[in-house]
Design a protein around this motif. Sequence first.
Motif, mmCIF file in Angstrom:
data_model
loop_
_atom_site.group_PDB
_atom_site.id
_atom_site.type_symbol
_atom_site.label_atom_id
_atom_site.label_comp_id
_atom_site.label_asym_id
_atom_site.label_seq_id
_atom_site.Cartn_x
_atom_site.Cartn_y
_atom_site.Cartn_z
ATOM 1 N N UNK A 133 61.878 3.052 57.881
ATOM 2 C CA UNK A 133 62.279 3.979 56.831
ATOM 3 C C UNK A 133 61.041 4.354 56.019
ATOM 4 N N UNK A 134 61.227 5.269 55.069
ATOM 5 C CA UNK A 134 60.121 5.750 54.236
ATOM 6 C C UNK A 134 60.066 4.961 52.943
ATOM 7 N N UNK A 135 58.860 4.693 52.490
ATOM 8 C CA UNK A 135 58.644 3.947 51.256
ATOM 9 C C UNK A 135 57.472 4.570 50.518
ATOM 10 N N UNK A 136 57.369 4.285 49.236
ATOM 11 C CA UNK A 136 56.284 4.823 48.424
ATOM 12 C C UNK A 136 56.794 5.820 47.410
ATOM 13 N N UNK A 137 55.958 6.132 46.405
ATOM 14 C CA UNK A 137 56.355 7.041 45.353
ATOM 15 C C UNK A 137 56.736 8.422 45.839
ATOM 16 N N UNK A 138 56.119 8.871 46.928
ATOM 17 C CA UNK A 138 56.434 10.181 47.510
ATOM 18 C C UNK A 138 56.930 10.029 48.944
ATOM 19 N N UNK A 139 57.478 8.854 49.248
ATOM 20 C CA UNK A 139 57.973 8.563 50.602
ATOM 21 C C UNK A 139 56.885 8.799 51.640
ATOM 22 N N UNK A 140 55.657 8.371 51.307
ATOM 23 C CA UNK A 140 54.523 8.662 52.179
ATOM 24 C C UNK A 140 54.273 7.624 53.269
ATOM 25 N N UNK A 285 57.577 15.387 50.528
ATOM 26 C CA UNK A 285 56.318 15.834 49.926
ATOM 27 C C UNK A 285 56.471 17.210 49.287
ATOM 28 N N UNK A 286 57.022 18.168 50.040
ATOM 29 C CA UNK A 286 57.159 19.526 49.519
ATOM 30 C C UNK A 286 58.164 19.590 48.373
ATOM 31 N N UNK A 287 59.134 18.719 48.415
ATOM 32 C CA UNK A 287 60.083 18.676 47.294
ATOM 33 C C UNK A 287 59.380 18.167 46.037
ATOM 34 N N UNK A 288 58.431 17.236 46.210
ATOM 35 C CA UNK A 288 57.719 16.667 45.077
ATOM 36 C C UNK A 288 56.745 17.667 44.476
#
Length: 292
Positions: A133-140, A285-288
Amino acid sequence: MSEKGTKITFGGRQARALCNMSHSARLDFIAEGLPIVLQSARGFWRAAETLKERPREAAVLAGFAEEESAKALILIDLVRCPKPKVGKRIGRIVKKTLYDHLSRMIYAKAQSWLPANVAQLQEYIDHERQGHYLEGGMSEYIVPNWSLYQRESTMYADIEVHEEGIPQWNDPNRWSDSTMMMRPMALDLVEALEALGLLTRSGLQATSDVWSSVDFVNDEGPVEALELTKQLAARLDSEGLVSECATEQHARLLYNHWQLPMYNMDFDLIHVPLEQLEAERDAAFWNEVGGY
């Protein structure tokens, strides 16, 4: 020249034997085994408590205690399964769920969840069984299933590779400073069921009789479960099965933390395609950044 013959099945990991037992014989056998499983869980936990100066090793033993407790809950759920439905579910339960580390960890964790119904409970389980799965402040970051990763990386020194493709060593001792050991709720719950008389042969019979009246497969939820729990508690009391050591805390655990039956749940690891995760990461990312 190879020869085919009868596969030898001597040894452990033979819970499939439960599939071939009559209902009564199965309850006899489970009643014999549950105290053994509980004693095993207690032993691991007591050993963990003696290793306060070795937090990594203590965490490993605490994990064993939790998984052993989950085994007991899985077997009790098999007892809660309506008898007409056992035949088509028992194979998956005793061959897969009972022996799978992730399934047992999810089973234990689920005792603290409060789903609205069985369908939502499966949604919660689905979240826990994602392979990556994705993790991190921006799912990076793409990361592996956390429960499995933490279990393995705490237990073993190993070579691991992350998304950048560079092999590196996992040092299990690096978890020592971040490991917080708490008594497994699953162990507390199984001990409560023991104190209330449910782990006895008569207690399992009462459990089967009461819970067989409702099949928890979709919309069934806490309302139905509470009514059946009340019926079971009354029967355990009327039959004199509740032990003298039973407390109000044991009753609270029974009513508030004994999860909906999970005999119809899917615990298999979900393998998530890399392309899907990359697309979700790009979207995050683009949503952020607002599309700029």
